[in-house]
Design a protein around this motif. Structure first.
Motif, PDB file in Angstrom:
ATOM      1  N   GLU A 153      34.544  51.966  23.311  1.00  0.00           N
ATOM      2  CA  GLU A 153      34.038  50.601  23.485  1.00  0.00           C
ATOM      3  C   GLU A 153      34.700  49.966  24.698  1.00  0.00           C
ATOM      4  O   GLU A 153      35.921  49.902  24.778  1.00  0.00           O
ATOM      5  CB  GLU A 153      34.389  49.749  22.251  1.00  0.00           C
ATOM      6  N   LEU A 154      33.893  49.500  25.639  1.00  0.00           N
ATOM      7  CA  LEU A 154      34.447  48.821  26.809  1.00  0.00           C
ATOM      8  C   LEU A 154      33.866  47.416  26.896  1.00  0.00           C
ATOM      9  O   LEU A 154      32.698  47.201  26.570  1.00  0.00           O
ATOM     10  CB  LEU A 154      34.089  49.577  28.093  1.00  0.00           C
ATOM     11  N   THR A 155      34.680  46.476  27.372  1.00  0.00           N
ATOM     12  CA  THR A 155      34.144  45.149  27.677  1.00  0.00           C
ATOM     13  C   THR A 155      33.334  45.272  28.972  1.00  0.00           C
ATOM     14  O   THR A 155      33.492  46.246  29.720  1.00  0.00           O
ATOM     15  CB  THR A 155      35.273  44.119  27.899  1.00  0.00           C
ATOM     16  N   PRO A 156      32.459  44.292  29.246  1.00  0.00           N
ATOM     17  CA  PRO A 156      31.665  44.379  30.484  1.00  0.00           C
ATOM     18  C   PRO A 156      32.530  44.557  31.740  1.00  0.00           C
ATOM     19  O   PRO A 156      32.198  45.336  32.633  1.00  0.00           O
ATOM     20  CB  PRO A 156      30.914  43.048  30.511  1.00  0.00           C
ATOM     21  N   ARG A 157      33.660  43.849  31.803  1.00  0.00           N
ATOM     22  CA  ARG A 157      34.502  43.947  33.004  1.00  0.00           C
ATOM     23  C   ARG A 157      35.163  45.335  33.088  1.00  0.00           C
ATOM     24  O   ARG A 157      35.235  45.925  34.153  1.00  0.00           O
ATOM     25  CB  ARG A 157      35.570  42.858  32.966  1.00  0.00           C
ATOM     26  N   GLU A 181      34.802  43.856  44.472  1.00  0.00           N
ATOM     27  CA  GLU A 181      33.604  44.428  43.865  1.00  0.00           C
ATOM     28  C   GLU A 181      33.486  44.131  42.375  1.00  0.00           C
ATOM     29  O   GLU A 181      32.383  44.067  41.845  1.00  0.00           O
ATOM     30  CB  GLU A 181      33.569  45.938  44.110  1.00  0.00           C
ATOM     31  N   VAL A 182      34.620  44.000  41.697  1.00  0.00           N
ATOM     32  CA  VAL A 182      34.556  43.830  40.246  1.00  0.00           C
ATOM     33  C   VAL A 182      34.730  42.366  39.853  1.00  0.00           C
ATOM     34  O   VAL A 182      34.120  41.903  38.904  1.00  0.00           O
ATOM     35  CB  VAL A 182      35.606  44.707  39.545  1.00  0.00           C
ATOM     36  N   TRP A 183      35.566  41.655  40.600  1.00  0.00           N
ATOM     37  CA  TRP A 183      35.730  40.230  40.305  1.00  0.00           C
ATOM     38  C   TRP A 183      34.944  39.473  41.350  1.00  0.00           C
ATOM     39  O   TRP A 183      33.827  39.834  41.637  1.00  0.00           O
ATOM     40  CB  TRP A 183      37.223  39.891  40.228  1.00  0.00           C
ATOM     41  N   ASP A 184      35.471  38.411  41.946  1.00  0.00           N
ATOM     42  CA  ASP A 184      34.655  37.826  42.996  1.00  0.00           C
ATOM     43  C   ASP A 184      35.434  37.752  44.287  1.00  0.00           C
ATOM     44  O   ASP A 184      36.615  38.022  44.331  1.00  0.00           O
ATOM     45  CB  ASP A 184      34.022  36.497  42.590  1.00  0.00           C
ATOM     46  N   LEU A 185      34.712  37.387  45.323  1.00  0.00           N
ATOM     47  CA  LEU A 185      35.268  37.531  46.665  1.00  0.00           C
ATOM     48  C   LEU A 185      36.470  36.636  46.899  1.00  0.00           C
ATOM     49  O   LEU A 185      37.215  36.831  47.846  1.00  0.00           O
ATOM     50  CB  LEU A 185      34.170  37.221  47.684  1.00  0.00           C
ATOM     51  N   ALA A 186      36.667  35.622  46.043  1.00  0.00           N
ATOM     52  CA  ALA A 186      37.713  34.647  46.320  1.00  0.00           C
ATOM     53  C   ALA A 186      39.073  35.002  45.717  1.00  0.00           C
ATOM     54  O   ALA A 186      40.053  34.337  45.967  1.00  0.00           O
ATOM     55  CB  ALA A 186      37.271  33.279  45.816  1.00  0.00           C
ATOM     56  N   LEU A 187      39.154  36.072  44.914  1.00  0.00           N
ATOM     57  CA  LEU A 187      40.432  36.398  44.261  1.00  0.00           C
ATOM     58  C   LEU A 187      41.426  36.952  45.268  1.00  0.00           C
ATOM     59  O   LEU A 187      41.132  37.897  45.988  1.00  0.00           O
ATOM     60  CB  LEU A 187      40.224  37.448  43.174  1.00  0.00           C
ATOM     61  N   GLY A 188      42.642  36.367  45.306  1.00  0.00           N
ATOM     62  CA  GLY A 188      43.674  36.834  46.226  1.00  0.00           C
ATOM     63  C   GLY A 188      44.385  38.058  45.675  1.00  0.00           C
ATOM     64  O   GLY A 188      44.356  38.317  44.469  1.00  0.00           O
ATOM     65  N   GLU A 189      45.033  38.805  46.562  1.00  0.00           N
ATOM     66  CA  GLU A 189      45.692  40.033  46.124  1.00  0.00           C
ATOM     67  C   GLU A 189      46.963  39.758  45.328  1.00  0.00           C
ATOM     68  O   GLU A 189      47.567  40.678  44.785  1.00  0.00           O
ATOM     69  CB  GLU A 189      45.983  40.940  47.329  1.00  0.00           C
ATOM     70  N   GLU A 190      47.388  38.470  45.275  1.00  0.00           N
ATOM     71  CA  GLU A 190      48.544  38.158  44.432  1.00  0.00           C
ATOM     72  C   GLU A 190      48.141  38.174  42.955  1.00  0.00           C
ATOM     73  O   GLU A 190      48.978  38.268  42.079  1.00  0.00           O
ATOM     74  CB  GLU A 190      49.153  36.806  44.832  1.00  0.00           C
ATOM     75  N   SER A 191      46.852  38.125  42.699  1.00  0.00           N
ATOM     76  CA  SER A 191      46.376  38.191  41.319  1.00  0.00           C
ATOM     77  C   SER A 191      46.726  39.555  40.714  1.00  0.00           C
ATOM     78  O   SER A 191      46.625  40.578  41.375  1.00  0.00           O
ATOM     79  CB  SER A 191      44.856  38.001  41.292  1.00  0.00           C
ATOM     80  N   ASN A 192      47.163  39.552  39.440  1.00  0.00           N
ATOM     81  CA  ASN A 192      47.495  40.847  38.822  1.00  0.00           C
ATOM     82  C   ASN A 192      46.394  41.307  37.861  1.00  0.00           C
ATOM     83  O   ASN A 192      46.592  42.200  37.050  1.00  0.00           O
ATOM     84  CB  ASN A 192      48.846  40.776  38.103  1.00  0.00           C
ATOM     85  N   VAL A 193      45.220  40.689  37.981  1.00  0.00           N
ATOM     86  CA  VAL A 193      44.149  40.977  37.032  1.00  0.00           C
ATOM     87  C   VAL A 193      43.728  42.450  37.086  1.00  0.00           C
ATOM     88  O   VAL A 193      43.429  43.073  36.071  1.00  0.00           O
ATOM     89  CB  VAL A 193      42.947  40.033  37.280  1.00  0.00           C
ATOM     90  N   LEU A 194      43.760  43.049  38.278  1.00  0.00           N
ATOM     91  CA  LEU A 194      43.387  44.457  38.386  1.00  0.00           C
ATOM     92  C   LEU A 194      44.364  45.346  37.621  1.00  0.00           C
ATOM     93  O   LEU A 194      43.948  46.209  36.851  1.00  0.00           O
ATOM     94  CB  LEU A 194      43.323  44.883  39.862  1.00  0.00           C
ATOM     95  N   GLU A 195      45.675  45.107  37.827  1.00  0.00           N
ATOM     96  CA  GLU A 195      46.684  45.908  37.130  1.00  0.00           C
ATOM     97  C   GLU A 195      46.502  45.787  35.612  1.00  0.00           C
ATOM     98  O   GLU A 195      46.616  46.767  34.880  1.00  0.00           O
ATOM     99  CB  GLU A 195      48.094  45.449  37.533  1.00  0.00           C
TER     100      GLU A 195
END
Ligand code: CA
Length: 229
Positions: A153-157, A181-195
């Motif tokens: 089971e995966l969430t959409p993201r 590509e997965v979030w939006d163009l405005a997210l900075g690389e300081e965001s840890n959402v990918l990790e």
């Protein structure tokens, strides 16, 4: 073998047109791009495409008029219209002129890709909808993921992130690429959402199976093992 689906990108903003063209080529499309509405109309009337990505505000001829004239000329190629944020009026007008779908700017590239695949599925089974890496299988049409016989089971993201990794299996995906590509163009690389999401994915597709499909490439990004880990 399926042949590459042909897409016409009609967009007069050079950066966006370039990014779309590069992305779609990497994802297996044969891409042509034009920046003018009249040229778009001529191009579509002179050779066939499988799907059209159409901006509305264009020099030459407005996107809605391009779409209306194509339909009047009997061209039924699916059209995905790009509208301004909150452009509900544009979206309604787009449907009335015969557009098949719309996406408000700014949009995530993976969402655009998913919409294009959906339009292509509706118009004919030309595109491979399943991604595989060893026994790891992602069915884009059914939105299903399995490892061997085990459904995951995966969430959409999570699904979208794994789709990105699997579509470029064996290649490094940089943090910038994934955020764009997965979030939006405005997210900075300081965001840890990918990790955080890489962690979620590993706990679903790797750890329970004693596998390591998602590798960390230090200082570069992440890479999915084409053999599935
Ligand atoms: Ca424009």
């Amino acid at each position: 073998m399926n042949t590459a689906p042909r897409v016409l990108v009609v967009e007069d903003e050079p950066a966006l047109a370039g990014a779309l063209t590069d992305g779609l080529r990497q994802d297996g499309f044969a891409v042509e791009k034009v920046a003018d509405g009249l040229v778009a109309l001529d191009t579509c009337l002179s050779r066939p495409f499988d799907v059209i990505v159409l901006d509305l505000m264009l020099p030459g001829l407005a996107g809605l008029d391009v779409c209306a004239r194509l339909r009047r000329a009997g061209v039924s190629t699916p059209v995905l219209v790009l509208t301004a944020r909150n452009g509900e009026r544009d979206q309604l007008s787009a449907f009335h002129t015969g557009a098949d779908d719309f996406l408000a700017k700014p949009f995530s590239y993976r969402v655009l890709l998913a919409r294009l695949h959906a339009l292509l599925r509706r118009s004919g089974p030309r595109v491979a909808t399943t991604l595989t890496a060893g026994d790891l299988v992602l069915d884009r049409a059914a939105r299903r993921c399995t490892r061997g016989a085990v459904p995951i089971e995966l969430t959409p993201r999570e699904f979208t992130l794994l789709e990105l990794l699997m579509s470029r299996a064996g290649k490094v995906i940089t943090k910038r690429q994934a955020l764009d590509e997965v979030w939006d163009l405005a997210l900075g690389e300081e965001s840890n959402v990918l990790e955080v999401y890489i962690g979620y994915l590993r706990r679903k597709i790797d750890l329970p199976f004693g596998r390591r499909a998602i590798g960390t490439v230090r200082g570069a990004g992440y890479r999915l093992d084409p053999d599935g880990g």
